[in-house]
Motif scaffolding. Structure first.
Motif, PDB file in Angstrom:
ATOM      1  N   ARG A 441       4.685  -0.914   8.599  1.00  0.00           N
ATOM      2  CA  ARG A 441       3.373  -0.306   8.321  1.00  0.00           C
ATOM      3  C   ARG A 441       3.333   0.240   6.888  1.00  0.00           C
ATOM      4  N   VAL A 442       4.467   0.772   6.427  1.00  0.00           N
ATOM      5  CA  VAL A 442       4.521   1.238   5.033  1.00  0.00           C
ATOM      6  C   VAL A 442       4.345   0.048   4.085  1.00  0.00           C
ATOM      7  N   HIS A 444       2.755  -2.643   4.723  1.00  0.00           N
ATOM      8  CA  HIS A 444       1.352  -3.050   4.838  1.00  0.00           C
ATOM      9  C   HIS A 444       0.431  -2.135   4.020  1.00  0.00           C
ATOM     10  N   ALA A 445       0.800  -0.848   3.922  1.00  0.00           N
ATOM     11  CA  ALA A 445      -0.005   0.095   3.129  1.00  0.00           C
ATOM     12  C   ALA A 445      -0.035  -0.322   1.660  1.00  0.00           C
TER      13      ALA A 445
ATOM     14  N   ARG B 441      -3.129   5.625   2.837  1.00  0.00           N
ATOM     15  CA  ARG B 441      -2.664   4.525   3.688  1.00  0.00           C
ATOM     16  C   ARG B 441      -1.233   4.801   4.181  1.00  0.00           C
ATOM     17  N   HIS B 444      -1.552   7.145   6.956  1.00  0.00           N
ATOM     18  CA  HIS B 444      -2.043   6.430   8.138  1.00  0.00           C
ATOM     19  C   HIS B 444      -0.932   5.634   8.819  1.00  0.00           C
ATOM     20  N   ALA B 445       0.029   5.137   8.021  1.00  0.00           N
ATOM     21  CA  ALA B 445       1.154   4.388   8.593  1.00  0.00           C
ATOM     22  C   ALA B 445       1.992   5.270   9.524  1.00  0.00           C
TER      23      ALA B 445
END
Lengths: 471, 471
Positions: A441-442, A444-445, B441, B444-445
């Motif tokens: 997810r990081v 993806h950020a 972001r 958010h992760a």
């Protein structure tokens, strides 16, 4: 394979002379310090940050893999363009932009060679401690991507401790600045420390502000021989108990020593029965160094050293470091392929790790010379193999056994080289699914399109393209 | 206001004795070291990591704000529950779990008081350098949340450099481990360094593995008086040029000194005409300290110091530090409200910053005593105000002018205290929209539901609830 349109767009951004499609160039830029190779579709050599931003924007728009590359000295395949696409060489961004003695910082472009920076700052009495073994060829950008260490990391810390701020380009082409030019800075999330060591998967560093410190005026070096790794480790404990914090604290095992002796034509470097060698360096003021080197010698003697050599001048110091420097060429002569693993265990677990390495070597029928940074618990465990399918398979199972042991001992898969391509399949040994999902997810950020250095760090998924092969 | 059901669920997790709804408790836990207060709906005092995970899961499920709190000594409102909800006090997790001399690490729970850790590790000859001024009351968890510094940070680095690994709970209740117990560790993204300094907005730290080093055996302290900040800064440059890396390098300006003199009943601490005082400490081996303190005195003399005092014993050392320690109580007597700003500029810009501070004070009619860490460029600029609406408005515009100047000088809004609540509205002075969006972001992760310590770091949006008021 990417289209001619993309190549033409790249040429319009950086100039035709700086876009290369010929096969020799593509193959040359498809490698690093490992034996892996994957030719990119295109090699692009930008000269400025805004060109990098335009190339990144193009790659995100057209979903073209984009792989930043420093000097190609990495040991984990991090700069190998596993999924093809554009190889972005940062070699032309090689200026030391500023060397500011009032602020104790250097501002550099990523292509600066590590030893060039060392020379420049030491000329004015300052010091940039990180000293990866490849420093004569590695670039600061690559050091940042991998958070490079080296012998001096035990006292001075790794690259991360010296990066104060970055200018970088996100995969979508947006430029960002992180950190600044001060050591203390707690405004917002520390994206600097997140990007350092992210192996070129989050952003492309275009400029770095590095922290400098006053250069320690004096250095003293001692070499001590031991009949077991255990007694060498006791020597380390004793000198730390004497409150000495050495600038280097290198351990070389018997197998590595034998390789160097053989490489140097059969010369005997160590007393018979030597199973471990410590190379210890202290630095600081003249008075401090004189006092501390005495503590070092006493600690080694008390731990049972069979011989202790102290360098009396620079030439003797070079001679003491010679064994350490000859290790890499010596090992190359033992066997054609080296699985170079820079595992790390808690400092107190070094004897257990060395015992396990010996056992693993025996069990799998491979030679495993081991050396490295005893203060950090960071050892280079070299699994040496013949170039046959069967030998490689044996080495691969030895490698997995090593990693399992390292994790059991509370260590980590890599202390200096990064996960890259070569260790991606082992990531799950160290991290849970929850932790890997969080890291994704990081990623993806920073890189929602997934174009920046794909195939690295994370284990391959079904949808991934095939991974490159060893040469 | 959260429902009785939620309170009952919390009681079932941590036990009824550890859930508090009474107003005095809610008000007491609604504060920190600032003058802000916002009472939470519920104060929960978990005793174990699994309880924290269960509380977090509950909060994510019911979209209840969850605010972790250490010892409440923060200076940016970071632990003030700006949006209400559950205040999670970590004070019961206060064990030093392990002190491992072989590995040079301590494993601690977040509620351990900083000075208790200092005492425990120094008893065995080890050293944990971070020394925020609040160390007798602050907790390690709070130090980690804010990446605390202190005088020793110039030589030894901030909290970040000593956190090797974390156990933490994500806002959804998932437990993660980051890093490990080794200094070198480059497997995966460095989530440890991302969580350190994230002000309790990414994850709740439940356990930390801290790096220890050998305790420097000796210390020497010098105090030097100067007629201008410029000559004090020259003294700093000269001692760095003499290759001395002091353990502390504190600057105190004339206004701060006058406040202490007044606070101590009119005693004259400095020669007439003193505009700056340097407090310099070196540490290391006996021999090193003796040599270096000589360099320090010479550097100060050459820079024009009007008087230089050297401590001959521990009592005299305490006396030299007295001015520094009396600063906070002294300033409290000058004016009821202190806007405590821990700005940071590049080291070479300290004279410019001090000149700007004087000008800003004059322009806005406020007294601005300034002191701090000269080696780091990290100064505590204290805007002192009467408790009237008009005086506060003047102070607020002085504060904005200060931040604008700091950014113009290439500095950062905060070097030690964090952005928290008090500086969130200024974040855009330091970061671009692209950078702030990237940080969001990242947030958010970790926290897709947005329940963990809401209202901190990022400027309020229209949808945000009203922010709490100063008391």
């Amino acid at each position: 394979v990417i289209s001619s349109d993309i190549a033409a767009l790249c040429e319009s951004i950086v100039g035709a002379a700086h876009v290369r499609r010929d096969e020799p160039t593509r193959l040359a830029y498809g490698t690093d310090g490992t034996s892996y190779c994957a030719a990119p579709d295109l090699v692009v050599l930008p000269g400025r940050a805004d060109e990098i931003a335009a190339i990144a924007r193009l790659c995100t728009e057209h979903l073209v893999p984009l792989v930043p590359r420093g000097a190609g000295t990495g040991y984990s395949g991090g700069a190998v363009p596993a999924h093809g696409g554009i190889l972005l060489s940062l070699e032309r961004l090689n200026r030391i932009v500023e060397l500011n003695q009032a602020d104790l910082v250097a501002v550099v472009e990523p292509g600066v060679i590590t030893s060039d920076l060392h020379a420049a700052v030491e000329r004015v009495g300052l010091f940039y401690p990180p000293d990866p073994a490849s420093l004569a060829r590695s670039s600061i950008g690559g050091n940042i991507a991998e958070n490079a260490g080296g012998p001096r990391a035990f006292k001075y810390g790794t690259t991360k401790q010296y990066v104060l701020g970055l200018e970088a380009v996100l995969p979508n082409g947006d430029a960002i600045r992180t950190g600044g030019r001060t050591v203390k800075n707690v405004a917002g999330y520390d994206l600097t420390d997140l990007i350092v060591g992210s192996e070129g998967t989050l952003a492309i560093v275009t400029r770095a502000t590095l922290r400098l410190i006053p250069k320690p005026p004096e250095t003293a070096t001692v070499r001590a021989f031991f009949e077991s790794v255990g007694s060498a480790a006791r020597g380390v404990d004793r000198l730390l108990a004497a409150r000495v914090l050495p600038a280097a604290l290198e351990l070389i095992d018997g197998a590595s020593l034998a390789a160097v002796e053989w490489h140097l034509g059969g010369v005997a470097l160590a007393p018979p029965g030597t199973a471990a060698l410590l190379l210890i360096e202290v630095d600081g003021s003249l008075a401090a160094v004189a006092a501390e080197i005495g503590h070092v010698e006493r600690a080694c003697a008390e731990a049972g050293a069979t011989r202790i050599d102290r360098a009396r001048d620079a030439a003797e110091r070079e001679e003491l470091w010679r064994v350490r420097r000859e290790l890499s060429p010596a090992l190359k002569q033992i066997a054609p392929i080296k699985f170079n693993n820079d595992v790390v265990v808690p400092k107190g677990k070094i004897p257990e790790l060395c015992a396990a390495v010996e056992r693993i070597g025996r069990d799998h029928g491979v030679l495993v010379p081991t050396f490295g940074h005893a203060g950090d618990g960071n050892l280079h465990v070299n699994i040496m193999v013949e170039d046959t399918r069967e030998a490689r398979d044996r080495a691969a199972s030895a490698e997995r056994a090593l990693f399992e042991e390292v994790i059991r001992l509370g260590g980590a898969l890599t202390g200096e080289h990064g996960i890259g391509l070569t260790k991606a399949k082992y990531l799950g040994l160290q991290f849970s699914d929850v932790e890997i999902a969080l890291m994704k997810r990081v990623k993806h950020a920073f890189d929602p399109a997934g174009i920046l250095n794909p195939g690295k760090i994370f284990p391959a998924e079904d949808s991934d393209k095939s991974t490159p092969q060893r040469r």
